[in-house]
Enzyme design. Structure first.
Site, PDB file in Angstrom:
ATOM      1  N   GLY A   1       0.820  -1.214   0.000  1.00 54.32           N
ATOM      2  CA  GLY A   1       0.000   0.000   0.000  1.00 54.32           C
ATOM      3  C   GLY A   1       0.849   1.257   0.000  1.00 54.32           C
ATOM      4  O   GLY A   1       0.570   2.207   0.735  1.00 54.32           O
TER       5      GLY A   1
ATOM      6  N   TYR B   1     -13.668  -4.044  11.334  1.00 54.14           N
ATOM      7  CA  TYR B   1     -12.360  -3.378  11.310  1.00 54.14           C
ATOM      8  C   TYR B   1     -11.595  -3.671  12.602  1.00 54.14           C
ATOM      9  O   TYR B   1     -10.411  -4.026  12.561  1.00 54.14           O
ATOM     10  CB  TYR B   1     -12.538  -1.870  11.132  1.00 54.14           C
ATOM     11  CG  TYR B   1     -11.225  -1.108  11.170  1.00 54.14           C
ATOM     12  CD1 TYR B   1     -10.315  -1.199  10.112  1.00 54.14           C
ATOM     13  CD2 TYR B   1     -10.887  -0.312  12.256  1.00 54.14           C
ATOM     14  CE1 TYR B   1      -9.118  -0.508  10.137  1.00 54.14           C
ATOM     15  CE2 TYR B   1      -9.689   0.381  12.294  1.00 54.14           C
ATOM     16  CZ  TYR B   1      -8.802   0.285  11.239  1.00 54.14           C
ATOM     17  OH  TYR B   1      -7.611   0.963  11.271  1.00 54.14           O
TER      18      TYR B   1
ATOM     19  N   GLY C   1      -0.707   7.966   1.159  1.00 55.53           N
ATOM     20  CA  GLY C   1      -0.773   8.025   2.618  1.00 55.53           C
ATOM     21  C   GLY C   1       0.499   7.649   3.342  1.00 55.53           C
ATOM     22  O   GLY C   1       1.614   8.000   2.932  1.00 55.53           O
ATOM     23  N   ILE C   2       0.340   6.922   4.448  1.00 52.40           N
ATOM     24  CA  ILE C   2       1.470   6.527   5.286  1.00 52.40           C
ATOM     25  C   ILE C   2       2.471   5.698   4.496  1.00 52.40           C
ATOM     26  O   ILE C   2       3.689   5.868   4.627  1.00 52.40           O
ATOM     27  CB  ILE C   2       0.971   5.735   6.510  1.00 52.40           C
ATOM     28  CG1 ILE C   2       0.146   6.635   7.427  1.00 52.40           C
ATOM     29  CG2 ILE C   2       2.142   5.135   7.291  1.00 52.40           C
ATOM     30  CD1 ILE C   2      -0.492   5.903   8.600  1.00 52.40           C
TER      31      ILE C   2
ATOM     32  N   ASN D   1       1.495   3.532  -2.438  1.00 54.15           N
ATOM     33  CA  ASN D   1       1.275   4.584  -3.430  1.00 54.15           C
ATOM     34  C   ASN D   1       0.588   5.814  -2.861  1.00 54.15           C
ATOM     35  O   ASN D   1       0.450   6.829  -3.533  1.00 54.15           O
ATOM     36  CB  ASN D   1       0.454   4.041  -4.611  1.00 54.15           C
ATOM     37  CG  ASN D   1      -0.950   3.660  -4.198  1.00 54.15           C
ATOM     38  OD1 ASN D   1      -1.125   2.831  -3.308  1.00 54.15           O
ATOM     39  ND2 ASN D   1      -1.954   4.246  -4.822  1.00 54.15           N
TER      40      ASN D   1
END
Length: 368
Positions: A48, A203, A52-53, A50
């Site tokens: 992941g 979640y 944000g964090i 690409n």
């Protein structure tokens, strides 16, 4: 009172408010990673990456000299992010690779390519995630949040374990959340097929699974030189919260978002805990721990349940197909027994205190 004075007082109020919000935000960020360590010639895999964090973590580790493998579902965005990072860091060793954590097939293809192309993997950062999405299913029929946040990273990590062991000392970092403290594992219905779907609880369940996975993996890797830790990065302004209530109405988006943005971390600050766990010299050999930003904390009592952690590992292995492949793992029964006794003791002594300190924060954090 003159118009000029009114405007001056108004401007002063705005300035004071902005200063207070800036101060509050700085207090919550935990600051920048204190370590100045470089990671020249080390290979880092980030999921992941690409946006944000993940993107900011990739940028900072690239700046420190790492060879960065960005695993992303959207290759157009991934290629663009990789090009941007290469340009800003002048590090040419930034690579975009396709990885869809909602597909076991894609995960296996990604892992196989890493094993074929990379001589070593020194750091694995399981960063990607989804939060409070609708009742979607992965390609393999798992609940999207449990499938991506836990099962996808569980499979990927296991497939790269041999490479990580060969590269030791190496590190695995799992992005968790403070939301785990209200999470519950329903082993009879992990994929929400029997009970009414609750996206918030789905979640929280996936984030509890992250912490339990971290602790169980750390035990199984004792003596290998591979460490694994979990981290709650704080409340960060990223695309992760796009399915939450804050973005679901014109009122909240237009009126609340500006205030919310003043009180949360930027992705750059949100990446600092991941960077800290990846490079800090003081964490050499530290494993099986949970960090709230850059401070080690005891996780919730249910995250210290060794029996649940072991059961989750077995169930997860079966769900992703590792059980039938004889995937190797390392365990130390003697050390496991000692750890279990110590952690049970600690959990019984501190559980009430831990819940008291964290429950307020969880209520405000979960769903943001």
């Amino acid at each position: 009172m003159s118009l000029q004075k009114v405007l001056t007082l108004s401007d002063l109020c705005v300035m004071l408010t902005a200063s207070f919000c800036s101060f509050s935000r700085d207090r919550m960020t935990g600051g920048r990673c204190p370590s100045k360590a470089t990671i020249n010639e080390k290979t880092v895999v980030i999921t992941g990456a690409n946006t944000g964090i993940g993107k900011e973590t990739a940028r900072e580790l690239a700046r420190r000299g790492g060879r960065i493998i960005m695993g992303c579902r959207d290759m157009e965005k991934c290629e663009a992010a990789a090009k941007e990072i290469r340009g800003k860091t002048l590090n040419p060793h930034i690579y975009a690779r396709r990885l869809d954590l909602a597909s076991m097939k894609s995960i296996r293809e990604f892992a196989e390519r890493i094993k074929q192309e990379e001589p070593h993997v020194d750091i694995l950062i399981n960063n990607a995630g989804v939060m409070r999405c609708p009742q979607w299913k992965t390609e393999d029929g798992f609940d999207m949040q449990f499938g991506v946040n836990h099962l996808g990273h569980f499979l990927l990590t296991n497939l790269l374990l041999d490479k990580l062991k060969e590269s030791a000392p190496s590190r695995v970092i799992n992005l968790a959340s403070l939301a785990h403290i209200v999470g519950k594992l329903d082993f009879e219905d992990l994929n929400w097929e029997k009970k009414k779907f609750d996206t918030k609880q789905a979640y929280c369940q996936s984030k509890l699974a992250n912490v339990l996975f971290t602790r169980e993996l750390a035990k199984r890797l004792q003596g290998t030189g591979v460490t694994v830790n979990a981290v709650h990065p704080g409340v960060v302004a990223t695309e992760l919260g796009r399915h939450t209530g804050l973005h679901q109405s014109q009122f909240s988006s237009s009126l609340l978002s500006p205030f919310f943005s003043l009180l949360v971390k930027s992705p750059e600050h949100g990446a600092q805990p991941s960077v800290y766990l990846a490079v800090s010299e003081e964490l050499e050999g530290v494993t099986g721990r949970y960090y709230d930003v850059m401070t080690e904390k005891e996780p919730a009592p249910q995250a210290l349940d060794d029996e649940a952690a072991c059961r989750l590992w077995e169930v997860s292995s079966r769900l992703v197909g590792l059980e039938h492949e004889g995937q190797p793992s390392v365990s130390n029964p003697s050390a496991e027994g000692q750890n279990k006794a110590a952690q049970t003791n600690s959990a019984q002594t501190n559980s009430a205190q831990t819940l008291g300190q964290n429950v307020g924060a969880a209520v405000s954090t979960v769903g943001l």
